[in-house]
Design an enzyme around this catalytic site. Sequence first.
Site, PDB file in Angstrom:
ATOM      1  N   ASN A  41      39.736  14.725   1.797  1.00 28.69           N
ATOM      2  CA  ASN A  41      40.251  16.013   1.348  1.00 28.69           C
ATOM      3  C   ASN A  41      41.775  15.951   1.239  1.00 28.69           C
ATOM      4  O   ASN A  41      42.447  15.245   2.001  1.00 28.69           O
ATOM      5  CB  ASN A  41      39.772  17.175   2.223  1.00 28.69           C
ATOM      6  CG  ASN A  41      39.963  16.993   3.708  1.00 28.69           C
ATOM      7  OD1 ASN A  41      40.085  15.892   4.188  1.00 28.69           O
ATOM      8  ND2 ASN A  41      39.984  18.087   4.445  1.00 28.69           N
ATOM      9  N   GLU A  43      44.782  18.635   0.929  1.00 24.28           N
ATOM     10  CA  GLU A  43      45.141  20.054   0.984  1.00 24.28           C
ATOM     11  C   GLU A  43      46.512  20.296   0.364  1.00 24.28           C
ATOM     12  O   GLU A  43      47.236  19.367  -0.004  1.00 24.28           O
ATOM     13  CB  GLU A  43      45.067  20.530   2.434  1.00 24.28           C
ATOM     14  CG  GLU A  43      43.634  20.413   2.975  1.00 24.28           C
ATOM     15  CD  GLU A  43      43.442  21.006   4.350  1.00 24.28           C
ATOM     16  OE1 GLU A  43      44.447  21.289   5.046  1.00 24.28           O
ATOM     17  OE2 GLU A  43      42.275  21.196   4.728  1.00 24.28           O
ATOM     18  N   CYS A  52      38.303  18.837  -1.998  1.00 26.97           N
ATOM     19  CA  CYS A  52      37.424  18.239  -0.990  1.00 26.97           C
ATOM     20  C   CYS A  52      37.312  16.721  -1.124  1.00 26.97           C
ATOM     21  O   CYS A  52      37.566  16.141  -2.190  1.00 26.97           O
ATOM     22  CB  CYS A  52      36.020  18.821  -1.109  1.00 26.97           C
ATOM     23  SG  CYS A  52      35.878  20.548  -0.631  1.00 26.97           S
ATOM     24  N   GLU A  54      34.600  14.964  -1.272  1.00 23.44           N
ATOM     25  CA  GLU A  54      33.582  14.573  -2.258  1.00 23.44           C
ATOM     26  C   GLU A  54      34.184  14.527  -3.655  1.00 23.44           C
ATOM     27  O   GLU A  54      33.875  13.641  -4.458  1.00 23.44           O
ATOM     28  CB  GLU A  54      32.417  15.583  -2.250  1.00 23.44           C
ATOM     29  CG  GLU A  54      31.648  15.647  -0.942  1.00 23.44           C
ATOM     30  CD  GLU A  54      32.222  16.656   0.048  1.00 23.44           C
ATOM     31  OE1 GLU A  54      33.452  16.864   0.066  1.00 23.44           O
ATOM     32  OE2 GLU A  54      31.434  17.227   0.809  1.00 23.44           O
ATOM     33  N   CYS A  85      30.391  21.557   0.186  1.00 28.44           N
ATOM     34  CA  CYS A  85      30.538  22.973  -0.177  1.00 28.44           C
ATOM     35  C   CYS A  85      29.815  23.235  -1.507  1.00 28.44           C
ATOM     36  O   CYS A  85      29.382  22.309  -2.199  1.00 28.44           O
ATOM     37  CB  CYS A  85      32.023  23.337  -0.292  1.00 28.44           C
ATOM     38  SG  CYS A  85      32.805  22.764  -1.803  1.00 28.44           S
ATOM     39  N   CYS A  88      31.288  21.473  -4.588  1.00 27.34           N
ATOM     40  CA  CYS A  88      31.043  20.022  -4.573  1.00 27.34           C
ATOM     41  C   CYS A  88      29.582  19.712  -4.860  1.00 27.34           C
ATOM     42  O   CYS A  88      29.273  18.693  -5.481  1.00 27.34           O
ATOM     43  CB  CYS A  88      31.475  19.412  -3.249  1.00 27.34           C
ATOM     44  SG  CYS A  88      33.272  19.238  -3.139  1.00 27.34           S
TER      45      CYS A  88
HETATM   46  N1  THU Z   1      36.020  20.011   3.022  1.00 31.23           N
HETATM   47  C1  THU Z   1      35.657  18.836   2.417  1.00 31.23           C
HETATM   48  O1  THU Z   1      36.515  18.015   2.083  1.00 31.23           O
HETATM   49  N2  THU Z   1      34.343  18.605   2.188  1.00 31.23           N
HETATM   50  C2  THU Z   1      33.330  19.392   2.630  1.00 31.23           C
HETATM   51  O2  THU Z   1      32.176  19.054   2.435  1.00 31.23           O
HETATM   52  C3  THU Z   1      33.629  20.649   3.329  1.00 31.23           C
HETATM   53  C4  THU Z   1      35.062  21.024   3.408  1.00 31.23           C
HETATM   54  C5  THU Z   1      37.434  20.240   3.315  1.00 31.23           C
HETATM   55  C6  THU Z   1      38.132  21.282   2.506  1.00 31.23           C
HETATM   56  C7  THU Z   1      39.279  21.645   3.411  1.00 31.23           C
HETATM   57  O3  THU Z   1      40.359  20.725   3.192  1.00 31.23           O
HETATM   58  C8  THU Z   1      38.747  21.435   4.808  1.00 31.23           C
HETATM   59  O4  THU Z   1      37.569  20.641   4.655  1.00 31.23           O
HETATM   60  C9  THU Z   1      38.397  22.710   5.528  1.00 31.23           C
HETATM   61  O5  THU Z   1      37.565  23.502   4.771  1.00 31.23           O
END
Ligand code: THU
Length: 132
Positions: A41, A43, A52, A54, A85, A88
């Site tokens: 991920n 941010e 994310c 994925e 999520c 994704c």
């Molecule tokens: N996140 C992912 O990278 N993949 C997931 O399957 C669930 C959430 C990340 C997004 C964000 O940077 C952090 O997790 C918190 O939501």
Amino acid sequence: MANDLFEAARAAQEKAYAPYSNFPVGAAIRAGSGAIYTGCNVENASYPEGWCAETSAIGQMVVAGDLRIVEICVIGSADMVITPCGGCRQRLAEFSSPETRVFAAGPDGIRATYTMADLLPAAFSLEQDRSE
Ligand code: THU
């Protein structure tokens, strides 16, 4: 699931850029060619602009010329089962079949196994025949 996919996801998780959520996530895709593509991920100070793990892994796969996801492992650190999520799930569905396996892992290993059909039933597609 072969251990190489889990280890690849764990290595990707270590690269996560998650200073706002402190929730590092790693993903590893085994593609049709057999190659593994990873992502973390990423941010952003403007929170909705982050993305994310994925999604990062899908980008790596597509730019390498692979377009089919055989299986994917997603790893988080929390004491819970991390599943992709909603957004994704739709992105994964683009390159998956209903049988594509999705492994949800923690630092200790795989905590749950799903298929794409489990995670995104009746998925939207411009091509899929839903009559069967
Ligand atoms: N996140 C992912 O990278 N993949 C997931 O399957 C669930 C959430 C990340 C997004 C964000 O940077 C952090 O997790 C918190 O939501």
